[in-house]
Scaffold this motif. Structure first.
Motif, PDB file in Angstrom:
ATOM      1  N   ALA A 162      36.239  75.306  28.880  1.00  0.00           N
ATOM      2  CA  ALA A 162      36.161  73.881  28.537  1.00  0.00           C
ATOM      3  C   ALA A 162      37.391  73.398  27.771  1.00  0.00           C
ATOM      4  CB  ALA A 162      34.898  73.604  27.735  1.00  0.00           C
ATOM      5  N   ALA A 163      38.115  74.303  27.143  1.00  0.00           N
ATOM      6  CA  ALA A 163      39.325  73.914  26.403  1.00  0.00           C
ATOM      7  C   ALA A 163      40.430  73.430  27.344  1.00  0.00           C
ATOM      8  CB  ALA A 163      39.829  75.080  25.556  1.00  0.00           C
ATOM      9  N   THR A 164      40.302  73.693  28.642  1.00  0.00           N
ATOM     10  CA  THR A 164      41.328  73.276  29.604  1.00  0.00           C
ATOM     11  C   THR A 164      41.076  71.877  30.163  1.00  0.00           C
ATOM     12  OG1 THR A 164      40.172  74.248  31.500  1.00  0.00           O
ATOM     13  CG2 THR A 164      41.722  75.676  30.300  1.00  0.00           C
ATOM     14  N   ILE A 165      39.992  71.230  29.772  1.00  0.00           N
ATOM     15  CA  ILE A 165      39.690  69.887  30.283  1.00  0.00           C
ATOM     16  C   ILE A 165      40.745  68.904  29.800  1.00  0.00           C
ATOM     17  CG2 ILE A 165      38.055  67.960  30.229  1.00  0.00           C
ATOM     18  CD1 ILE A 165      35.796  70.002  29.924  1.00  0.00           C
ATOM     19  N   GLU A 166      41.317  68.172  30.748  1.00  0.00           N
ATOM     20  CA  GLU A 166      42.283  67.116  30.408  1.00  0.00           C
ATOM     21  C   GLU A 166      41.509  65.812  30.279  1.00  0.00           C
ATOM     22  OE1 GLU A 166      45.651  66.978  33.075  1.00  0.00           O
ATOM     23  OE2 GLU A 166      45.392  69.113  33.486  1.00  0.00           O
ATOM     24  N   ARG A 167      41.810  65.042  29.223  1.00  0.00           N
ATOM     25  CA  ARG A 167      41.099  63.787  28.956  1.00  0.00           C
ATOM     26  C   ARG A 167      42.060  62.614  28.989  1.00  0.00           C
ATOM     27  NH1 ARG A 167      36.968  65.795  24.414  1.00  0.00           N
ATOM     28  NH2 ARG A 167      37.095  68.004  24.907  1.00  0.00           N
ATOM     29  N   ARG A 168      41.629  61.527  29.640  1.00  0.00           N
ATOM     30  CA  ARG A 168      42.425  60.301  29.688  1.00  0.00           C
ATOM     31  C   ARG A 168      41.500  59.109  29.487  1.00  0.00           C
ATOM     32  NH1 ARG A 168      44.195  63.353  33.665  1.00  0.00           N
ATOM     33  NH2 ARG A 168      46.305  64.132  33.626  1.00  0.00           N
ATOM     34  N   PRO A 169      41.526  58.511  28.301  1.00  0.00           N
ATOM     35  CA  PRO A 169      40.694  57.322  28.084  1.00  0.00           C
ATOM     36  C   PRO A 169      41.279  56.115  28.813  1.00  0.00           C
ATOM     37  CG  PRO A 169      41.954  57.846  26.103  1.00  0.00           C
ATOM     38  CD  PRO A 169      42.246  58.928  27.102  1.00  0.00           C
ATOM     39  N   SER A 170      40.419  55.186  29.193  1.00  0.00           N
ATOM     40  CA  SER A 170      40.883  53.943  29.811  1.00  0.00           C
ATOM     41  C   SER A 170      41.585  53.105  28.753  1.00  0.00           C
ATOM     42  CB  SER A 170      39.709  53.170  30.414  1.00  0.00           C
ATOM     43  OG  SER A 170      38.839  52.726  29.390  1.00  0.00           O
ATOM     44  N   SER A 171      42.321  52.103  29.198  1.00  0.00           N
ATOM     45  CA  SER A 171      43.089  51.282  28.255  1.00  0.00           C
ATOM     46  C   SER A 171      42.183  50.565  27.259  1.00  0.00           C
ATOM     47  CB  SER A 171      43.964  50.282  29.001  1.00  0.00           C
ATOM     48  OG  SER A 171      43.165  49.467  29.830  1.00  0.00           O
ATOM     49  N   ALA A 172      40.991  50.173  27.680  1.00  0.00           N
ATOM     50  CA  ALA A 172      40.063  49.501  26.767  1.00  0.00           C
ATOM     51  C   ALA A 172      39.191  50.491  26.005  1.00  0.00           C
ATOM     52  CB  ALA A 172      39.186  48.530  27.547  1.00  0.00           C
ATOM     53  N   GLY A 173      39.254  51.774  26.379  1.00  0.00           N
ATOM     54  CA  GLY A 173      38.489  52.795  25.680  1.00  0.00           C
ATOM     55  C   GLY A 173      37.026  52.883  26.071  1.00  0.00           C
ATOM     56  N   ARG A 174      36.627  52.176  27.109  1.00  0.00           N
ATOM     57  CA  ARG A 174      35.224  52.214  27.534  1.00  0.00           C
ATOM     58  C   ARG A 174      34.918  53.391  28.448  1.00  0.00           C
ATOM     59  NH1 ARG A 174      33.617  46.958  30.188  1.00  0.00           N
ATOM     60  NH2 ARG A 174      31.648  48.058  30.263  1.00  0.00           N
ATOM     61  N   TYR A 175      35.926  53.865  29.157  1.00  0.00           N
ATOM     62  CA  TYR A 175      35.736  54.955  30.119  1.00  0.00           C
ATOM     63  C   TYR A 175      36.631  56.129  29.772  1.00  0.00           C
ATOM     64  CZ  TYR A 175      33.240  51.466  32.762  1.00  0.00           C
ATOM     65  OH  TYR A 175      32.342  50.505  33.136  1.00  0.00           O
ATOM     66  N   LEU A 176      36.230  57.295  30.268  1.00  0.00           N
ATOM     67  CA  LEU A 176      37.003  58.503  30.029  1.00  0.00           C
ATOM     68  C   LEU A 176      37.183  59.227  31.345  1.00  0.00           C
ATOM     69  CD1 LEU A 176      38.322  60.353  27.907  1.00  0.00           C
ATOM     70  CD2 LEU A 176      36.106  61.505  27.683  1.00  0.00           C
ATOM     71  N   GLY A 177      38.425  59.493  31.695  1.00  0.00           N
ATOM     72  CA  GLY A 177      38.733  60.283  32.881  1.00  0.00           C
ATOM     73  C   GLY A 177      38.959  61.723  32.465  1.00  0.00           C
ATOM     74  N   LEU A 178      38.328  62.629  33.175  1.00  0.00           N
ATOM     75  CA  LEU A 178      38.480  64.057  32.898  1.00  0.00           C
ATOM     76  C   LEU A 178      39.041  64.743  34.126  1.00  0.00           C
ATOM     77  CD1 LEU A 178      34.978  64.835  31.318  1.00  0.00           C
ATOM     78  CD2 LEU A 178      37.076  64.183  30.133  1.00  0.00           C
ATOM     79  N   THR A 179      39.883  65.740  33.905  1.00  0.00           N
ATOM     80  CA  THR A 179      40.289  66.626  34.984  1.00  0.00           C
ATOM     81  C   THR A 179      39.807  68.015  34.607  1.00  0.00           C
ATOM     82  OG1 THR A 179      42.248  65.315  35.497  1.00  0.00           O
ATOM     83  CG2 THR A 179      42.205  67.575  36.321  1.00  0.00           C
ATOM     84  N   ILE A 180      38.919  68.554  35.445  1.00  0.00           N
ATOM     85  CA  ILE A 180      38.461  69.926  35.253  1.00  0.00           C
ATOM     86  C   ILE A 180      39.103  70.753  36.355  1.00  0.00           C
ATOM     87  CG2 ILE A 180      36.299  69.284  34.131  1.00  0.00           C
ATOM     88  CD1 ILE A 180      34.876  69.849  36.820  1.00  0.00           C
ATOM     89  N   THR A 181      39.527  71.950  36.018  1.00  0.00           N
ATOM     90  CA  THR A 181      40.114  72.842  37.020  1.00  0.00           C
ATOM     91  C   THR A 181      39.250  74.087  37.089  1.00  0.00           C
ATOM     92  OG1 THR A 181      42.317  71.971  36.591  1.00  0.00           O
ATOM     93  CG2 THR A 181      42.184  74.086  37.733  1.00  0.00           C
ATOM     94  N   ILE A 182      38.605  74.263  38.231  1.00  0.00           N
ATOM     95  CA  ILE A 182      37.733  75.421  38.419  1.00  0.00           C
ATOM     96  C   ILE A 182      38.397  76.388  39.401  1.00  0.00           C
ATOM     97  CG2 ILE A 182      35.614  74.123  37.950  1.00  0.00           C
ATOM     98  CD1 ILE A 182      35.686  74.935  41.362  1.00  0.00           C
ATOM     99  N   THR A 183      37.896  77.600  39.421  1.00  0.00           N
ATOM    100  CA  THR A 183      38.334  78.558  40.430  1.00  0.00           C
ATOM    101  C   THR A 183      37.432  78.383  41.638  1.00  0.00           C
ATOM    102  OG1 THR A 183      39.096  80.100  38.750  1.00  0.00           O
ATOM    103  CG2 THR A 183      38.707  80.997  40.956  1.00  0.00           C
ATOM    104  N   ALA A 184      37.988  77.811  42.690  1.00  0.00           N
ATOM    105  CA  ALA A 184      37.228  77.574  43.918  1.00  0.00           C
ATOM    106  C   ALA A 184      37.162  78.864  44.720  1.00  0.00           C
ATOM    107  CB  ALA A 184      37.879  76.478  44.733  1.00  0.00           C
TER     108      ALA A 184
END
Length: 91
Positions: free
Chosen positions: A46-68
């Motif tokens: 979980a420490a590898t999750i990348e977080r990007r909040p929206s400009s207004a701060g209402r939404y949060l974009g996450l990038t998770i990288t799993i081993t497929a």
């Protein structure tokens, strides 16, 4: 969806596979997505999750990288994330 023979797949398994998940920026969202990722990749960190909040701060974009490890694993992970009540979009 028909099975794709391994020699015709664009993804070589196993491989690191990033998935973008967007939801409302609420308490527990990151932890909920990490828990789903762990169901499909026991080695997910979980420490590898990348977080990007929206400009207004209402939404949060996450990038998770799993081993497929298979197409079936990815399909089921996308289905699980897409139907999660905290998730708005999965890419």
């Amino acid at each position: 969806m028909p099975d794709i023979p391994p020699e015709e797949s664009l993804i070589v398994y196993p491989s690191a596979f990033p998935i973008k998940v967007m939801g409302a920026q609420v308490e527990g969202f990151v932890e909920a997505i990490a828990a789903v990722a762990l169901q499909f990749d026991p080695d997910f960190d979980a420490a590898t999750i990348e977080r990007r909040p929206s400009s207004a701060g209402r939404y949060l974009g996450l990038t998770i990288t799993i081993t497929a490890t298979s197409r079936e694993q990815l399909d089921e992970l996308y289905r699980t994330l897409s139907t999660h009540p905290m998730v708005k979009v999965v890419l």
